[in-house]
Design a protein around this motif. Structure first.
Motif, mmCIF file in Angstrom:
data_model
loop_
_atom_site.group_PDB
_atom_site.id
_atom_site.type_symbol
_atom_site.label_atom_id
_atom_site.label_comp_id
_atom_site.label_asym_id
_atom_site.label_seq_id
_atom_site.Cartn_x
_atom_site.Cartn_y
_atom_site.Cartn_z
ATOM 1 N N GLU A 45 -0.704 7.757 -9.935
ATOM 2 C CA GLU A 45 -1.759 7.160 -9.101
ATOM 3 C C GLU A 45 -1.174 6.103 -8.163
ATOM 4 O O GLU A 45 -1.564 6.022 -6.987
ATOM 5 C CB GLU A 45 -2.833 6.545 -9.998
ATOM 6 C CG GLU A 45 -4.083 6.141 -9.250
ATOM 7 C CD GLU A 45 -4.817 7.336 -8.637
ATOM 8 O OE1 GLU A 45 -4.600 8.469 -9.092
ATOM 9 O OE2 GLU A 45 -5.605 7.111 -7.695
ATOM 10 N N ALA A 46 -0.253 5.299 -8.679
ATOM 11 C CA ALA A 46 0.366 4.277 -7.829
ATOM 12 C C ALA A 46 1.149 4.918 -6.684
ATOM 13 O O ALA A 46 1.091 4.454 -5.533
ATOM 14 C CB ALA A 46 1.283 3.397 -8.678
ATOM 15 N N ILE A 47 1.860 5.982 -6.988
ATOM 16 C CA ILE A 47 2.647 6.664 -5.944
ATOM 17 C C ILE A 47 1.719 7.291 -4.897
ATOM 18 O O ILE A 47 1.991 7.234 -3.692
ATOM 19 C CB ILE A 47 3.554 7.731 -6.589
ATOM 20 C CG1 ILE A 47 4.598 7.048 -7.469
ATOM 21 C CG2 ILE A 47 4.246 8.567 -5.521
ATOM 22 C CD1 ILE A 47 5.342 8.008 -8.360
ATOM 23 N N ARG A 48 0.615 7.871 -5.360
ATOM 24 C CA ARG A 48 -0.342 8.456 -4.402
ATOM 25 C C ARG A 48 -0.911 7.381 -3.484
ATOM 26 O O ARG A 48 -1.127 7.612 -2.293
ATOM 27 C CB ARG A 48 -1.463 9.180 -5.144
ATOM 28 C CG ARG A 48 -0.999 10.435 -5.858
ATOM 29 C CD ARG A 48 -2.156 11.230 -6.434
ATOM 30 N NE ARG A 48 -1.680 12.377 -7.189
ATOM 31 C CZ ARG A 48 -2.451 13.369 -7.615
ATOM 32 N NH1 ARG A 48 -3.746 13.338 -7.379
ATOM 33 N NH2 ARG A 48 -1.932 14.374 -8.305
ATOM 34 N N LEU A 49 -1.192 6.197 -4.039
ATOM 35 C CA LEU A 49 -1.708 5.105 -3.206
ATOM 36 C C LEU A 49 -0.661 4.665 -2.181
ATOM 37 O O LEU A 49 -1.001 4.317 -1.050
ATOM 38 C CB LEU A 49 -2.121 3.921 -4.093
ATOM 39 C CG LEU A 49 -3.387 4.143 -4.933
ATOM 40 C CD1 LEU A 49 -3.584 2.993 -5.918
ATOM 41 C CD2 LEU A 49 -4.618 4.281 -4.037
ATOM 42 N N LYS A 50 0.596 4.715 -2.572
ATOM 43 C CA LYS A 50 1.650 4.368 -1.609
ATOM 44 C C LYS A 50 1.760 5.453 -0.537
ATOM 45 O O LYS A 50 1.935 5.153 0.655
ATOM 46 C CB LYS A 50 2.985 4.194 -2.324
ATOM 47 C CG LYS A 50 4.083 3.698 -1.394
ATOM 48 C CD LYS A 50 5.420 3.575 -2.066
ATOM 49 C CE LYS A 50 6.476 3.158 -1.028
ATOM 50 N NZ LYS A 50 7.836 3.161 -1.577
ATOM 51 N N GLU A 51 1.674 6.700 -0.943
ATOM 52 C CA GLU A 51 1.761 7.802 0.027
ATOM 53 C C GLU A 51 0.599 7.777 1.025
ATOM 54 O O GLU A 51 0.741 8.226 2.160
ATOM 55 C CB GLU A 51 1.804 9.141 -0.717
ATOM 56 C CG GLU A 51 3.109 9.356 -1.474
ATOM 57 C CD GLU A 51 3.075 10.590 -2.356
ATOM 58 O OE1 GLU A 51 4.145 11.052 -2.763
ATOM 59 O OE2 GLU A 51 1.966 11.100 -2.655
ATOM 60 N N LYS A 52 -0.547 7.245 0.588
ATOM 61 C CA LYS A 52 -1.701 7.124 1.491
ATOM 62 C C LYS A 52 -1.581 5.907 2.406
ATOM 63 O O LYS A 52 -2.438 5.704 3.272
ATOM 64 C CB LYS A 52 -2.986 7.001 0.671
ATOM 65 C CG LYS A 52 -3.365 8.263 -0.078
ATOM 66 C CD LYS A 52 -4.599 8.003 -0.948
ATOM 67 C CE LYS A 52 -4.959 9.230 -1.771
ATOM 68 N NZ LYS A 52 -6.081 8.947 -2.712
ATOM 69 N N GLY A 53 -0.563 5.089 2.186
ATOM 70 C CA GLY A 53 -0.402 3.888 2.990
ATOM 71 C C GLY A 53 -1.180 2.705 2.465
ATOM 72 O O GLY A 53 -1.219 1.643 3.106
ATOM 73 N N VAL A 54 -1.801 2.855 1.297
ATOM 74 C CA VAL A 54 -2.566 1.749 0.717
ATOM 75 C C VAL A 54 -1.630 0.723 0.104
ATOM 76 O O VAL A 54 -1.841 -0.491 0.225
ATOM 77 C CB VAL A 54 -3.546 2.284 -0.349
ATOM 78 C CG1 VAL A 54 -4.268 1.136 -1.043
ATOM 79 C CG2 VAL A 54 -4.536 3.238 0.285
#
Length: 250
Positions: A45-54
């Motif tokens: 989940e943390a990596i996905r948030l980084k990939e989204k630019g969040v």
């Protein structure tokens, strides 16, 4: 936004565990160890948030002996930027681990702490809640969806009979449930890159945290052996056995 993710090294979920003959603990001799599955979901989940630019940075932290560095490298192979090992004896109680994680979160000025809701070895389901209490941060547990917007985290939780969505201000603590996402596999190039990512080692003394334990294990026992099944010749015989032997119907 910086995200701190805690990960724990546990017995692989595919392994059939053995209990020591003196019933003091589970036998870890030659047993395959892996990242706790709920922690894998938190990392994903943390990596996905980084990939989204969040998020701008994902830091993983683990408390334990040097062997937990392997788990931290796995998290970095999945996409975390750097890692922190808090070197301590394995088997600390939940409160001690929570104190160490809370201090790391403070020192890192993490905007969001994501943790698995529980570890599959101890099944305590309490460290995330303790971290939130120690930091005086809002918390949302058992997350099945996380949306970050305008300095808030909207967290959907599965509850009896439906879904509950909470809005909590950041910084905050979120614990993950199984349905939040499906963790990715680490590619070989990323595994190689992870070996060069920074991994800091700190001690409880470095963090100014005194650890101890108020919990002792009285006994560890395996589940009772299942009795073998039988075949019945008719529905009437089945009903009779359920009623008079198993006593599960009246």
């Amino acid at each position: 936004m910086k995200i701190l993710v805690s990960v724990k090294r546990v017995i692989d979920y595919n392994v059939k565990v053995r209990v020591k003959s003196d019933h003091t603990a589970v036998d870890l001799t030659n047993v395959k160890m892996s990242m706790n599955p709920f922690c894998e979901i938190a990392v994903e989940e943390a990596i996905r948030l980084k990939e989204k630019g969040v998020a701008s940075e994902v830091v993983v932290v683990s408390v334990g002996s040097k062997s937990c560095q392997e788990t931290l490298r796995t998290a970095m192979a999945l996409g975390a930027d750097r890692a922190i090992q808090v070197e301590a004896e394995d088997g600390l109680d939940s409160l001690s681990v929570a104190k160490l994680l809370a201090k790391v979160a403070q020192d890192e000025a993490a905007d969001l702490v994501i943790m698995g809701k529980q570890a599959i070895d101890s099944d305590n389901n309490q460290t995330g809640q303790m971290v939130a209490a120690l930091l005086d941060y809002p918390q949302a547990t058992f997350a099945s969806e996380v949306v970050i917007e305008n300095g808030e985290a909207q967290v959907t939780r599965e509850i009896d009979g439906g879904l509950q969505t909470l809005a909590i201000t950041l910084p905050a603590v979120v614990t993950t449930d199984l349905r939040l996402n499906e963790p990715r596999f680490a590619s070989l190039p990323n595994i190689m890159k992870a070996k060069k990512k920074p991994l800091d080692v700190k001690t409880p003394a470095d963090l100014g945290v005194e650890v101890g334990s108020n919990v002792s294990i009285v006994s560890v026992t395996p589940p009772p052996q299942r009795a073998g099944g039988i075949k019945v010749g008719s529905v009437a015989e089945l009903v009779d056995k359920l009623k008079n032997e198993a006593k599960v119907v009246s």
